[in-house]
Design a protein around this motif. Structure first.
Motif, PDB file in Angstrom:
ATOM      1  N   ALA A 410       4.879 -50.318 -16.681  1.00 10.11           N
ATOM      2  CA  ALA A 410       5.903 -51.206 -16.289  1.00 10.11           C
ATOM      3  C   ALA A 410       7.224 -50.903 -17.169  1.00 10.11           C
ATOM      4  N   GLN A 411       6.997 -50.656 -18.624  1.00  7.36           N
ATOM      5  CA  GLN A 411       8.332 -50.422 -19.509  1.00  7.36           C
ATOM      6  C   GLN A 411       9.136 -49.053 -19.047  1.00  7.36           C
ATOM      7  N   LEU A 412       8.272 -48.290 -18.470  1.00  7.20           N
ATOM      8  CA  LEU A 412       8.769 -46.819 -18.111  1.00  7.20           C
ATOM      9  C   LEU A 412       9.618 -47.156 -16.520  1.00  7.20           C
ATOM     10  N   LEU A 430      15.404 -49.417 -24.204  1.00  7.42           N
ATOM     11  CA  LEU A 430      13.951 -49.404 -23.915  1.00  7.42           C
ATOM     12  C   LEU A 430      12.961 -48.472 -23.992  1.00  7.42           C
ATOM     13  N   LEU A 431      13.761 -47.079 -23.807  1.00  7.07           N
ATOM     14  CA  LEU A 431      13.008 -45.819 -24.002  1.00  7.07           C
ATOM     15  C   LEU A 431      12.618 -45.581 -25.524  1.00  7.07           C
ATOM     16  N   LEU A 444       9.373 -38.030 -23.693  1.00  7.61           N
ATOM     17  CA  LEU A 444      10.230 -39.111 -23.851  1.00  7.61           C
ATOM     18  C   LEU A 444      11.795 -38.768 -24.601  1.00  7.61           C
ATOM     19  N   PRO A 445      11.515 -37.996 -25.775  1.00  6.92           N
ATOM     20  CA  PRO A 445      12.500 -37.363 -26.530  1.00  6.92           C
ATOM     21  C   PRO A 445      13.695 -36.785 -25.993  1.00  6.92           C
ATOM     22  N   LEU A 451      20.199 -39.347 -22.354  1.00  7.57           N
ATOM     23  CA  LEU A 451      20.754 -40.736 -22.276  1.00  7.57           C
ATOM     24  C   LEU A 451      21.814 -40.763 -23.195  1.00  7.57           C
ATOM     25  N   GLU A 452      21.444 -40.422 -24.451  1.00  9.76           N
ATOM     26  CA  GLU A 452      22.259 -40.300 -25.666  1.00  9.76           C
ATOM     27  C   GLU A 452      23.597 -39.672 -25.377  1.00  9.76           C
ATOM     28  N   ASN A 453      23.441 -38.451 -24.652  1.00  7.76           N
ATOM     29  CA  ASN A 453      24.518 -37.595 -24.439  1.00  7.76           C
ATOM     30  C   ASN A 453      25.336 -38.428 -23.624  1.00  7.76           C
ATOM     31  N   VAL A 454      24.666 -38.972 -22.356  1.00  6.32           N
ATOM     32  CA  VAL A 454      25.282 -39.485 -21.365  1.00  6.32           C
ATOM     33  C   VAL A 454      26.162 -40.683 -21.829  1.00  6.32           C
TER      34      VAL A 454
END
Lengths: 463, 139
Positions: A410-412, A430-431, A444-445, A451-454
């Motif tokens: 659910a979290q993913l 959340l990730l 995940l990493p 996402l950090e790059n985005v």
């Protein structure tokens, strides 16, 4: 010296020829050239029994004749206890081994196993080669589930020359259980040779040959058994199992179908037939069988689920719907959790077939029946994302997160939802939290870094 | 004092020792002497519940061992030759050699007796001849 008649040999020769042909090419008998095999006449030598053989039999003492007659009358009248009382007046050494054997057998028949065992062992101390004592004691240990001891005494009985099919058969069974198939084959063959009509020994031999992966021999035996008992469903089932071992799915299917025709009603077998039909692409017959199996008994969601998985893996969504609709008649008899599962499956088919209003209705019904149906919550959330109904999707994922079994998924899913909504910061947070809790999610990493790059790119473009 | 007296009985009931006996050896010796296994009855009946656990089985084990040594051709022969009745102490599976010995012993005894009888008759006959030759009138 004993000779087999020419006619018997001829019959044997013909059988051998046919058998040879079958083994070479089971489906093309006509193409097999005629093979002639000439056997030389066999010679049999009968064993010469000498003095020691007498030690393998027990007789009563002359002074016991009168008493034995009395006991015979009592036993014929069913008065076993009285016979026992008479025998117990003697010390064991005062009785002949034959009388002790009688005593032991009465103990055995009265289920006084400890006394029976002691008495048999007393007999064997005095006559270690008494075949009957070994075979009876073997039976006793078999009843008491002391397999090693039973095997020891059966093997002694055989070594001493027992010619009872039961002893060989039991030894075969114990060898198969304790030491594996190779040690059992000969015993079962011996038992079958002594009692050719007894199916039990042939089935034991068949099990041993199959376990030993001697498939050709097993198939030959089975063919012979089927020829003699063509209406016995178990034999066809055995043939199916053997064909499956050999990965001959068509033969397995034909044999299973034959077993069904002959009246086999086992649901597992029906499922196996359906599975084989699916495997071989005959979907209509498979569905018929699935529907029949569901009609024949109360609806079972585990089975329905299993069929659902088979058919969906093959992309047979229309057949799935047919099956579910056929099963739907008995739905009210199920508990609420199972009903919830049923509507979930129906909703999945609706989604697949693009029937969105029906899907929505079935998802809701599933969740009404069981609000904690984790799979329904996750599937409904995924369905809501497809319809860009992000608010509902987030709500269902959050409800699913409250259920330990579904929390991770659910979290993913919710993280995916945030990405769909382009809320990268929420997705990243959340990730990170999911990874902290489930470090086994090794992929995940990479996603977090992406996402950090985005976000970095977005921030710099904003500046 | 009373305790000491009771303890000194060592499990005896009516002068019968019920514990501490080497039952195996006792059975062995009983059989070797050609006695019946019922010799044990005095312990069984005399001791009752006081009889040591396992005594009967141990006794019978020893007795069976003794029988193997007793039930021989030689012992059968000796019993036959001493003109005693053949007992049934030997169980059926050990009996054949003992019986054969007994029969041979008995036969040889009879032959010996017959020989003695014959010898006596000959001696008497010779005496009678001697007496007639010497002119003596038989009494």
């Amino acid at each position: 010296m004993m000779r087999i008649s020419k006619r018997d040999w001829l019959r044997y020769g013909i059988c051998r020829c046919v058998l040879g042909a079958l083994l070479v090419s089971p489906y093309c008998l006509a193409d097999v050239p005629k093979i002639e095999i000439k056997f030389s006449a066999p010679a049999f030598v009968l064993p010469q029994f000498t003095g020691p053989y007498q030690e393998r039999e027990a007789s009563i003492a002359p002074e016991e004749y009168e008493q034995a007659e009395t006991m015979r009358s009592l036993l014929e009248a069913g008065k076993r206890q009285e016979v026992l009382a008479a025998l117990e007046k003697f010390y064991s050494i005062e009785l002949s081994p034959a009388m002790l054997m009688l005593q032991a057998q009465i103990y055995f028949s009265l289920e006084m196993y400890d006394k029976a065992e002691t008495t048999y062992l007393t007999v064997l101390k005095r006559m270690p080669q008494l075949i009957r004592a070994h075979s009876d004691l073997g039976q006793l240990y078999l009843v008491r589930e002391q397999a090693e001891k039973a095997r020891h005494h059966f093997s002694r009985a055989v070594a001493l020359g027992s010619n009872e099919a039961l002893v060989h058969g039991q030894l075969g069974y114990l060898n198969l259980t304790l030491f594996g198939p190779f040690s059992a084959i000969s015993s079962y063959q011996q038992a079958a040779a002594l009692e050719p009509e007894n199916m039990q020994w042939q089935q034991g031999l068949l099990a041993a040959l199959t376990q030993a992966r001697m498939f050709d021999a097993a198939q030959a035996l089975l063919q012979d058994m089927i020829n003699r008992n063509p209406r016995e469903p178990n034999l066809w089932l055995n043939q199916a199992a053997l064909a499956l071992h050999r990965e001959d799915h068509r033969r397995a299917l034909a044999s299973l179908e034959m077993a069904l025709v002959l009246g086999d009603k086992d649901l597992r077998n029906m499922k196996a037939v359906a599975q084989l039909h699916l495997h071989l692409g005959s979907y209509d017959r498979a569905l018929d069988l699935l529907n029949n199996s569901m009609r024949g008994q109360s609806l079972d969601m585990a089975t329905t689920r299993e069929y659902f998985n088979w058919l969906t893996q093959l992309g047979q969504w229309a057949k799935v719907r047919e099956m579910l609709e056929a099963a739907g008649d008995g739905i009210e008899r199920l508990g609420q959790d199972d009903q919830s599962q049923y509507y979930l499956l129906l909703a999945k088919v609706d989604v697949q077939q693009g029937k969105m209003p029906d899907a929505d209705r079935h998802f809701r019904k599933s969740l009404d029946l069981n609000p904690a149906n984790d799979e329904s919550l996750l599937s409904y959330a995924a369905y809501a994302i497809k319809g860009k109904n992000y608010v509902d999707a987030e709500l269902y994922y959050m409800r699913a997160e409250a259920l330990p079994k579904a929390e991770k998924k659910a979290q993913l899913g919710r993280a995916q939802l945030y990405i769909e909504m382009q809320d990268y910061k929420a997705a990243l947070n959340l990730l990170r939290s999911v990874y902290q809790k489930y470090p086994d999610l090794v992929h995940l990493p990479d996603n977090i870094e992406l996402l950090e790059n985005v976000l970095r790119a977005k921030n710099s473009s904003d500046v | 004092m009373l305790v000491g007296v009771l303890a000194s009985c060592g499990g005896n009931v009516k002068n019968q020792q019920c514990t501490g006996v080497d039952w195996d050896q006792h059975g062995y010796e009983t059989a070797k002497a050609g006695k019946s296994p019922r010799d044990f009855n005095r312990y069984r009946d005399g001791c009752g519940d006081k009889l040591e656990a396992g005594a009967t089985d141990t006794y019978l084990d020893g007795y069976t061992r003794g029988l193997v040594e007793f039930c021989t051709y030689e012992n059968g022969y000796a019993r036959g030759f001493s003109n005693k009745s053949m007992d049934n102490a030997c169980p059926v599976e050990m009996r054949s050699k003992y019986e054969r010995g007994y029969k041979v012993g008995l036969l040889e005894l009879k032959e010996k007796i017959n020989m003695l009888k014959l010898r006596n008759e000959n001696a008497e006959h010779e005496d009678a001849v001697d007496r007639s030759n010497s002119g003596a009138t038989p009494q």
